[in-house]
Scaffold this motif. Structure first.
Motif, PDB file in Angstrom:
ATOM      1  N   GLN A  88      44.839  38.549  36.512  1.00 16.08           N
ATOM      2  CA  GLN A  88      45.978  39.091  36.952  1.00 16.08           C
ATOM      3  C   GLN A  88      45.462  39.949  38.248  1.00 16.08           C
ATOM      4  O   GLN A  88      46.019  39.983  39.403  1.00 16.08           O
ATOM      5  CB  GLN A  88      46.528  40.026  36.076  1.00 16.08           C
ATOM      6  CG  GLN A  88      47.968  40.842  36.741  1.00 16.08           C
ATOM      7  CD  GLN A  88      48.349  41.713  35.448  1.00 16.08           C
ATOM      8  OE1 GLN A  88      48.029  41.893  34.222  1.00 16.08           O
ATOM      9  NE2 GLN A  88      49.423  42.337  35.756  1.00 16.08           N
ATOM     10  N   GLU A  89      44.375  40.830  38.148  1.00 17.82           N
ATOM     11  CA  GLU A  89      43.769  41.615  39.168  1.00 17.82           C
ATOM     12  C   GLU A  89      43.366  40.699  40.328  1.00 17.82           C
ATOM     13  O   GLU A  89      43.451  40.990  41.566  1.00 17.82           O
ATOM     14  CB  GLU A  89      42.902  42.389  38.932  1.00 17.82           C
ATOM     15  CG  GLU A  89      43.360  43.613  37.731  1.00 17.82           C
ATOM     16  CD  GLU A  89      42.087  44.219  37.130  1.00 17.82           C
ATOM     17  OE1 GLU A  89      40.970  43.922  37.280  1.00 17.82           O
ATOM     18  OE2 GLU A  89      42.525  45.553  36.255  1.00 17.82           O
ATOM     19  N   ALA A 120      44.993  40.600  44.235  1.00 14.91           N
ATOM     20  CA  ALA A 120      43.973  40.876  45.474  1.00 14.91           C
ATOM     21  C   ALA A 120      44.176  39.854  46.412  1.00 14.91           C
ATOM     22  O   ALA A 120      44.215  39.968  47.685  1.00 14.91           O
ATOM     23  CB  ALA A 120      42.620  41.026  44.867  1.00 14.91           C
ATOM     24  N   LEU A 121      44.427  38.608  45.893  1.00 14.13           N
ATOM     25  CA  LEU A 121      44.593  37.358  46.995  1.00 14.13           C
ATOM     26  C   LEU A 121      45.788  37.199  47.436  1.00 14.13           C
ATOM     27  O   LEU A 121      46.251  36.830  48.681  1.00 14.13           O
ATOM     28  CB  LEU A 121      44.405  35.982  46.076  1.00 14.13           C
ATOM     29  CG  LEU A 121      44.374  34.754  47.000  1.00 14.13           C
ATOM     30  CD1 LEU A 121      43.330  34.819  47.865  1.00 14.13           C
ATOM     31  CD2 LEU A 121      44.158  33.657  45.892  1.00 14.13           C
ATOM     32  N   ALA A 122      46.941  37.655  46.790  1.00  8.65           N
ATOM     33  CA  ALA A 122      48.153  37.436  47.084  1.00  8.65           C
ATOM     34  C   ALA A 122      48.545  37.907  48.552  1.00  8.65           C
ATOM     35  O   ALA A 122      49.480  37.360  49.310  1.00  8.65           O
ATOM     36  CB  ALA A 122      49.323  38.117  46.156  1.00  8.65           C
ATOM     37  N   PHE A 127      53.532  35.188  43.898  1.00  7.98           N
ATOM     38  CA  PHE A 127      52.550  35.093  42.700  1.00  7.98           C
ATOM     39  C   PHE A 127      53.215  35.628  41.722  1.00  7.98           C
ATOM     40  O   PHE A 127      53.778  36.757  41.603  1.00  7.98           O
ATOM     41  CB  PHE A 127      51.467  35.979  43.162  1.00  7.98           C
ATOM     42  CG  PHE A 127      50.256  34.994  44.117  1.00  7.98           C
ATOM     43  CD1 PHE A 127      50.748  34.825  45.265  1.00  7.98           C
ATOM     44  CD2 PHE A 127      48.874  35.047  43.871  1.00  7.98           C
ATOM     45  CE1 PHE A 127      49.837  34.032  46.148  1.00  7.98           C
ATOM     46  CE2 PHE A 127      48.182  34.305  44.569  1.00  7.98           C
ATOM     47  CZ  PHE A 127      48.534  33.717  45.622  1.00  7.98           C
ATOM     48  N   VAL A 128      53.294  34.749  40.739  1.00 11.91           N
ATOM     49  CA  VAL A 128      54.058  35.061  39.403  1.00 11.91           C
ATOM     50  C   VAL A 128      53.093  35.055  38.224  1.00 11.91           C
ATOM     51  O   VAL A 128      52.342  33.760  37.975  1.00 11.91           O
ATOM     52  CB  VAL A 128      55.127  34.102  39.111  1.00 11.91           C
ATOM     53  CG1 VAL A 128      55.981  34.345  38.045  1.00 11.91           C
ATOM     54  CG2 VAL A 128      55.995  34.075  40.429  1.00 11.91           C
ATOM     55  N   VAL A 186      41.890  28.897  44.192  1.00  8.86           N
ATOM     56  CA  VAL A 186      43.092  29.313  44.100  1.00  8.86           C
ATOM     57  C   VAL A 186      43.483  29.279  45.654  1.00  8.86           C
ATOM     58  O   VAL A 186      44.779  28.678  45.893  1.00  8.86           O
ATOM     59  CB  VAL A 186      43.524  30.474  43.334  1.00  8.86           C
ATOM     60  CG1 VAL A 186      44.988  31.000  43.481  1.00  8.86           C
ATOM     61  CG2 VAL A 186      43.306  30.550  41.637  1.00  8.86           C
ATOM     62  N   ARG A 187      42.858  29.680  46.387  1.00 13.61           N
ATOM     63  CA  ARG A 187      43.017  29.841  47.830  1.00 13.61           C
ATOM     64  C   ARG A 187      43.121  28.481  48.387  1.00 13.61           C
ATOM     65  O   ARG A 187      43.934  28.178  49.100  1.00 13.61           O
ATOM     66  CB  ARG A 187      41.922  30.777  48.530  1.00 13.61           C
ATOM     67  CG  ARG A 187      42.078  30.878  49.770  1.00 13.61           C
ATOM     68  CD  ARG A 187      41.174  31.487  50.759  1.00 13.61           C
ATOM     69  NE  ARG A 187      41.081  33.126  50.486  1.00 13.61           N
ATOM     70  CZ  ARG A 187      40.003  33.695  49.935  1.00 13.61           C
ATOM     71  NH1 ARG A 187      39.019  32.853  49.215  1.00 13.61           N
ATOM     72  NH2 ARG A 187      40.021  34.924  49.681  1.00 13.61           N
TER      73      ARG A 187
END
Length: 254
Positions: free
Chosen positions: A162-163, A167-169, A178-179, A228-229
């Protein structure tokens, strides 16, 4: 005796302050900009005064939703910068660079319960946990692409992932919401099934595009920031269009 009177005066002053709180007043554009930038979600009442309809209701609502800072701006020269022409309560959120307006004169019933619902419904953060309330804001947003983290609350990965995604969002503001979907909640099984996932498969990351009604899963493996990026950029480049979609069931709401 004098000391006792002084202490009594201090106590009565504190009690009076608690009974008569007030919203932070923003006196110019710089103050408004700084306040909006101070948190992921804020609410500002662009109201003529503390006597205006909506002020007491906003004050009461802000006390009940302490996680969202609230303030008031009565300087009409500032209002035009936010397309405000009459008393309006606005929720600002960074997740999709959006402002949600509630025009006081167009609202027949204005009470603290309604404002609490207004705030909770539209309170989207850099990573928003999905539930029946936040679903409304998520699907009403102009940003239709959702990067979804499926994980079990209470697992060792849950907080860390989650963290990491929160931070990426900010890198994808205006492109993705982001969900976070908690796999431990029974009502979220429909969302997991939509992506073809079972409880034992979590944690996983998926991507849903509301414009094309298509969905994909990040290939199995460690869920790193870099992977993810790259997943997000693959979608933005159009590389996922020819990739097999996740799940096989017809569309259901997340």
């Amino acid at each position: 005796m004098e000391v006792a009177l002084f202490v009594a005066f201090l106590v009565s002053s504190v009690i009076a302050a608690e009974k008569d709180p007030s919203l932070l007043r923003l006196s110019d554009k710089k103050a408004v900009e700084a306040f909006i930038d101070s948190a992921e979600v804020v609410v500002i009442g662009f109201l003529e005064s503390e006597e205006s309809r909506g002020y007491k209701e906003l004050l009461a609502a802000s006390n009940r939703v302490s996680s969202v800072p609230a303030a008031i701006c009565s300087v009409k020269e500032v209002w035009a910068d936010y397309s405000v022409s009459s008393d309006t309560i606005i929720l600002f959120r960074k997740a999709d660079d959006h402002q949600e307006n509630l025009v006081v004169s167009r609202t027949k019933k204005l009470d603290s319960d309604g404002l609490v619902k207004f705030i909770n419904t539209n309170e989207l953060r850099y990573i928003t946990e999905y539930n029946q309330v936040t679903a409304v804001g998520l699907f009403n947003s102009e940003v239709k692409s959702h990067l979804v983290l499926f994980a079990h609350s209470g697992s060792k990965e849950y907080v860390e992932l989650q963290e990491r995604l929160a931070a990426l969002a900010p890198e994808f503001t205006g492109k993705f919401l982001f969900v976070l979907i908690n796999g431990a909640v029974k009502s979220n099984l429909k969302s997991m099934n939509y992506f073809g996932l079972k409880s034992k498969d979590l944690p996983r990351v998926g991507l849903y595009d509301g414009n094309s009604d298509m969905k994909w899963l990040l290939p199995e493996g460690e869920i790193t920031t870099e992977r993810v990026r790259d997943f997000c950029h693959s979608f933005l480049r159009g590389d996922l269009k020819d990739v097999r979609q996740a799940g096989e069931e017809p569309k259901t709401e997340l």
